[in-house]
Design a protein around this motif. Structure first.
Motif, PDB file in Angstrom:
ATOM      1  N   VAL A   1       0.848  -1.186   0.000  1.00  0.00           N
ATOM      2  CA  VAL A   1       0.000   0.000   0.000  1.00  0.00           C
ATOM      3  C   VAL A   1       0.885   1.239   0.000  1.00  0.00           C
ATOM      4  CG1 VAL A   1      -1.819   1.271   1.194  1.00  0.00           C
ATOM      5  CG2 VAL A   1      -1.801  -1.237   1.249  1.00  0.00           C
ATOM      6  N   GLU A   2       0.616   2.151  -0.904  1.00  0.00           N
ATOM      7  CA  GLU A   2       1.393   3.390  -1.006  1.00  0.00           C
ATOM      8  C   GLU A   2       1.155   4.257   0.233  1.00  0.00           C
ATOM      9  OE1 GLU A   2       2.112   7.560  -2.234  1.00  0.00           O
ATOM     10  OE2 GLU A   2       0.146   6.665  -1.884  1.00  0.00           O
ATOM     11  N   GLN A   3       2.170   4.953   0.694  1.00  0.00           N
ATOM     12  CA  GLN A   3       2.106   5.662   1.976  1.00  0.00           C
ATOM     13  C   GLN A   3       1.045   6.763   1.996  1.00  0.00           C
ATOM     14  OE1 GLN A   3       3.495   4.930   4.954  1.00  0.00           O
ATOM     15  NE2 GLN A   3       4.014   3.061   3.826  1.00  0.00           N
ATOM     16  N   GLU A   4       0.864   7.483   0.906  1.00  0.00           N
ATOM     17  CA  GLU A   4      -0.170   8.519   0.888  1.00  0.00           C
ATOM     18  C   GLU A   4      -1.567   7.892   0.973  1.00  0.00           C
ATOM     19  OE1 GLU A   4       0.145  11.360  -2.221  1.00  0.00           O
ATOM     20  OE2 GLU A   4       2.195  11.956  -1.721  1.00  0.00           O
ATOM     21  N   THR A   5      -1.720   6.701   0.408  1.00  0.00           N
ATOM     22  CA  THR A   5      -2.992   5.989   0.519  1.00  0.00           C
ATOM     23  C   THR A   5      -3.224   5.562   1.962  1.00  0.00           C
ATOM     24  OG1 THR A   5      -2.775   5.210  -1.763  1.00  0.00           O
ATOM     25  CG2 THR A   5      -4.336   4.015  -0.336  1.00  0.00           C
ATOM     26  N   TYR A   6      -2.169   5.072   2.606  1.00  0.00           N
ATOM     27  CA  TYR A   6      -2.265   4.758   4.033  1.00  0.00           C
ATOM     28  C   TYR A   6      -2.702   5.984   4.832  1.00  0.00           C
ATOM     29  CZ  TYR A   6      -0.600   0.039   5.163  1.00  0.00           C
ATOM     30  OH  TYR A   6      -0.493  -1.317   5.352  1.00  0.00           O
ATOM     31  N   GLN A   7      -2.121   7.139   4.495  1.00  0.00           N
ATOM     32  CA  GLN A   7      -2.452   8.354   5.229  1.00  0.00           C
ATOM     33  C   GLN A   7      -3.918   8.729   5.054  1.00  0.00           C
ATOM     34  OE1 GLN A   7      -0.616   9.873   7.432  1.00  0.00           O
ATOM     35  NE2 GLN A   7      -2.237  11.371   7.839  1.00  0.00           N
ATOM     36  N   LEU A   8      -4.449   8.588   3.854  1.00  0.00           N
ATOM     37  CA  LEU A   8      -5.871   8.852   3.625  1.00  0.00           C
ATOM     38  C   LEU A   8      -6.734   7.893   4.452  1.00  0.00           C
ATOM     39  CD1 LEU A   8      -6.485   9.546  -0.179  1.00  0.00           C
ATOM     40  CD2 LEU A   8      -6.943  11.066   1.744  1.00  0.00           C
ATOM     41  N   MET A   9      -6.329   6.642   4.507  1.00  0.00           N
ATOM     42  CA  MET A   9      -7.087   5.655   5.271  1.00  0.00           C
ATOM     43  C   MET A   9      -7.074   5.997   6.761  1.00  0.00           C
ATOM     44  SD  MET A   9      -5.673   2.372   3.120  1.00  0.00           S
ATOM     45  CE  MET A   9      -6.368   1.074   4.143  1.00  0.00           C
ATOM     46  N   ARG A  10      -5.931   6.438   7.271  1.00  0.00           N
ATOM     47  CA  ARG A  10      -5.850   6.837   8.682  1.00  0.00           C
ATOM     48  C   ARG A  10      -6.760   8.029   8.962  1.00  0.00           C
ATOM     49  NH1 ARG A  10      -0.101   6.123   7.545  1.00  0.00           N
ATOM     50  NH2 ARG A  10       0.566   4.083   8.360  1.00  0.00           N
ATOM     51  N   GLN A  11      -6.807   8.981   8.005  1.00  0.00           N
ATOM     52  CA  GLN A  11      -7.685  10.139   8.167  1.00  0.00           C
ATOM     53  C   GLN A  11      -9.148   9.710   8.193  1.00  0.00           C
ATOM     54  OE1 GLN A  11      -6.684  12.874   5.013  1.00  0.00           O
ATOM     55  NE2 GLN A  11      -4.598  13.205   5.758  1.00  0.00           N
ATOM     56  N   MET A  12      -9.503   8.717   7.390  1.00  0.00           N
ATOM     57  CA  MET A  12     -10.883   8.221   7.357  1.00  0.00           C
ATOM     58  C   MET A  12     -11.253   7.560   8.677  1.00  0.00           C
ATOM     59  SD  MET A  12     -10.734   6.702   3.481  1.00  0.00           S
ATOM     60  CE  MET A  12     -12.388   6.019   3.415  1.00  0.00           C
ATOM     61  N   VAL A  13     -10.293   6.899   9.292  1.00  0.00           N
ATOM     62  CA  VAL A  13     -10.528   6.300  10.610  1.00  0.00           C
ATOM     63  C   VAL A  13     -10.703   7.406  11.648  1.00  0.00           C
ATOM     64  CG1 VAL A  13      -9.517   4.908  12.442  1.00  0.00           C
ATOM     65  CG2 VAL A  13      -9.311   4.162  10.065  1.00  0.00           C
ATOM     66  N   ALA A  14      -9.806   8.382  11.625  1.00  0.00           N
ATOM     67  CA  ALA A  14      -9.839   9.463  12.612  1.00  0.00           C
ATOM     68  C   ALA A  14     -11.102  10.311  12.494  1.00  0.00           C
ATOM     69  CB  ALA A  14      -8.595  10.343  12.459  1.00  0.00           C
ATOM     70  N   SER A  15     -11.610  10.492  11.271  1.00  0.00           N
ATOM     71  CA  SER A  15     -12.791  11.343  11.059  1.00  0.00           C
ATOM     72  C   SER A  15     -14.095  10.642  11.420  1.00  0.00           C
ATOM     73  CB  SER A  15     -12.847  11.780   9.597  1.00  0.00           C
ATOM     74  OG  SER A  15     -13.152  10.677   8.749  1.00  0.00           O
TER      75      SER A  15
END
Length: 354
Positions: free
Chosen positions: A153-167
């Motif tokens: 998984v590309e790191q920026e995609t991981y970051q988007l996924m983390r933001q979706m969890v946090a939101s």
């Protein structure tokens, strides 16, 4: 009207793993619902127009763009007008490797999906990815599907996924959709990547809140026992949950019953030959081993894959199954069969402990 093959069929063919059973999805550009119906297609989509081909029954969807109206993955507004372009349709897909279209021998790849295929990268198409929480599950599932191909998984995609969890976006996932993606991941040879990706982005605790998540803190190794098990998804499901006394995962009865029996008797089975006759009698009664033989065989398969010696259990079960009932007291048959079972178990335990 132009028709393109899209998604997994194109992706897998480029990877050299497509076969005749690969599901094909098609996108139709420059058409309308009226024209599709006039051509004999049958509409099945409720939220947006999807049609079944009159001969092949394959799905054909009108090219569309979408606008999110609220939290979750069901609140979208769709534009399926004939002016929607192929690139606009591909732009709303989840990963670049799934945003490649093909017409005849020509490929249309506006988001460099082929490059990501070659580099073994799972990358989101655009920031619109974050509007659909199902995509967190899909990325995790694709990580499992492509693990043996070396995809990451590309790191920026991981970051988007983390933001979706946090939101809180991931909180809107329904139990039915969670199980659907989970079950697909478990059907693959390497499902550990599914759980690792969810844990890495923080979604595992959100998606499976009732589990003892502390068990899986070292997510790089904890799930790998599930990999390369030549067995069915419901067996892997039970192995995954073997240490869970209680959980709240919506699943078919076959999955639930087997996993509950696994959790209840996993530790018991490891010390089977040292148990008392009464405990063993209760084990066969509570597992309904003689009446639900298929389920009991599944339970034994789980134990065997967990490296438990099932031969004593299997042998004793066969002894109990083959009781000669013709010589038992017919006036109080229920009591007579119980007495006979206990005598067989007592004799078995004595012999095995000599």
């Amino acid at each position: 009207m132009k028709i393109y093959l899209v998604g997994g069929a194109v992706r897998d063919r480029l990877l050299g793993i497509a076969d005749d059973n690969t599901e094909k999805d098609w996108v139709v550009v420059g058409s309308s619902s009226t024209e599709m119906l006039d051509l004999g297609y049958r509409q099945v989509g409720k939220d947006f127009p999807v049609f079944l081909h009159p001969d092949t029954q394959e799905e054909y969807a009108l090219a569309r763009i979408e606008r999110k109206l609220g939290i979750g993955y069901k609140r979208f507004e769709f534009d399926v007008s004939s002016s929607v372009t192929l690139e606009q349709d591909l732009s709303r897909r989840d990963l670049t490797i799934n945003a490649i279209a093909q017409k005849d021998d020509e490929l249309f790849d506006p988001f460099n999906g082929q490059e990501d295929l070659n580099n073994r990268i799972l990358r989101h198409v655009s920031n619109d990815f974050s509007e659909d929480p199902v995509r967190v599950l899909r990325v995790a599932r694709f990580a499992a599907y492509f693990k043996n191909f070396g995809f990451e998984v590309e790191q920026e995609t991981y970051q988007l996924m983390r933001q979706m969890v946090a939101s809180g976006e991931v909180d809107s996932l329904t139990p039915e959709r969670v199980f659907k993606e989970l079950n697909k991941a478990l059907s693959y040879g390497t499902p550990s990547a599914f759980f690792k990706v969810l844990t890495a982005c923080g979604a595992y605790q959100k998606v499976f809140p009732s589990l003892n998540n502390h068990i899986y803190q070292n997510y790089s190794n904890s799930f790998e026992f599930l990999d390369n098990l030549n067995t069915k998804a419901h067996i892997k499901f039970s192995i995954w949950l073997k240490d869970e006394n209680k959980y709240n995962i919506k699943c078919p009865k076959q999955y639930q019953q087997l996993s509950e029996l696994t959790s209840q008797f996993y530790k018991f089975s490891k010390d089977f030959i040292n148990k008392s006759s009464r405990e063993i009698f209760d084990f066969f009664t509570q597992t309904d081993a003689l009446r639900r033989q298929d389920r009991f065989e599944d339970l034994l398969t789980v134990f065997k894959l967990l490296e438990i010696d099932i031969l004593p259990i299997k042998h004793l079960k066969n002894l109990l199954k083959n009781i000669d009932i013709s010589r038992l007291d017919k006036l109080d048959f229920g009591k007579a069969i119980q007495i006979e079972k206990k005598l067989i178990i007592d004799s078995f335990i004595r012999k095995i402990k000599k």
